[in-house]
Design a protein around this motif. Structure first.
Motif, short mmCIF file in Angstrom:
data_model
loop_
_atom_site.label_atom_id
_atom_site.label_comp_id
_atom_site.label_asym_id
_atom_site.label_seq_id
_atom_site.Cartn_x
_atom_site.Cartn_y
_atom_site.Cartn_z
N VAL A 176 84.92 12.95 -22.02
CA VAL A 176 86.14 12.99 -22.82
C VAL A 176 86.85 11.64 -22.77
CG1 VAL A 176 88.43 14.01 -23.02
CG2 VAL A 176 86.47 15.47 -22.57
N TRP A 199 93.14 17.30 -25.41
CA TRP A 199 91.97 17.44 -24.56
C TRP A 199 92.36 17.72 -23.10
CZ3 TRP A 199 87.14 18.36 -25.90
CH2 TRP A 199 86.78 18.12 -27.22
N THR A 202 93.06 21.34 -23.08
CA THR A 202 91.79 22.07 -23.16
C THR A 202 91.13 22.18 -21.80
OG1 THR A 202 91.40 21.42 -25.46
CG2 THR A 202 89.47 22.07 -24.18
#
Length: 243
Positions: A176, A199, A202
């Motif tokens: 990521v 992200w 997440t």
């Protein structure tokens, strides 16, 4: 025409320095998914899930919503198409975020994403987000999986795992990090911050024991179907005293 006694075409060919072909970050090549570059309005289609989420007829039951609207559906509990700050807070709390993180999510989401969805030039006094215009919250420096109409682009989604996940069916935090750096656009602080927040949220929500965020889980977040599963699992665990 000649240059230094040589044909012009030969001179140009010899003057251009060759550039080595890179094999890094190879694009996704579809095999089971037809027209992977074509955006899907209401189906989060991938190589392994060409018909999107079929559990409990998710795609069919949400065919009136774009995939981006489906992503927000979990938070709109009264189904009025409007997200109030308290809707977002309750939704994040149901997903396992504490009070402080849920408040932070409200500040970030409604502070940045309310105004673009308004129907007028004046800012909404309650910082509400109108889902009919949620596509206007599309920001830069992201994966491009959502297009500017809130549709899902399979090619862009699959490219994330090919380019930054090295073809694996999961992503780590390091993957990521490389993705956030690789997708950055020039002079786009809102996009950088938005992508980082999305992200990070997440990862915190999935919190994989092995540090690997599964591809299918990430796909389920894009169309919002996973939110319901996580909330139901947490509610069940709480009922049995596991939380």
């Amino acid at each position: 025409m000649t240059i230094e006694g040589r044909p012009r075409e030969e001179f140009l060919v010899r003057s251009i320095r060759p550039v080595p072909i890179t094999i890094q970050r190879k694009p996704f090549i579809a095999s089971n998914l037809r027209h992977a570059g074509t955006a899907r309005a209401y189906v989060a289609a991938t190589e392994n899930k060409p018909f999107g989420t079929t559990h409990r007829d998710w795609a069919r039951n949400h065919s009136h919503q774009t995939v981006l609207q489906q992503h927000c559906d979990f938070f709109d509990t009264d189904r009025d198409g409007i997200l109030w700050p308290q809707d977002t807070f309750i939704g994040f709390h149901r997903l396992g975020f504490g009070i402080i993180l849920s408040l932070v999510a409200v500040l970030i989401i409604h502070g940045n994403f309310s105004y673009p969805t308004n129907h007028t030039w004046l800012p909404d006094p309650f910082f509400r987000v109108y889902l009919a215009n949620i596509h206007k919250d599309k920001h830069g420096s992201d994966t491009g999986t959502y297009d500017h109409e809130g549709r899902f682009v399979p090619q862009k989604f699959e490219d994330v795992f090919e380019k930054y996940g090295e073809g694996r069916d999961y992503l780590t935090l390091w993957d990521v990090g490389r993705m956030l750096k690789g997708q950055r656009c020039l002079a786009d602080p809102v996009g950088w911050g938005g992508a980082f927040f999305e992200w990070l949220a997440t990862y915190l929500m999935l919190w994989p024991a092995d540090g690997r965020m599964a591809k299918e889980d990430i796909r389920g977040i894009y169309d919002g179907s996973l939110f319901y599963k996580i909330a139901a699992r947490r509610a069940s665990n709480k009922a049995y005293g596991y939380e």
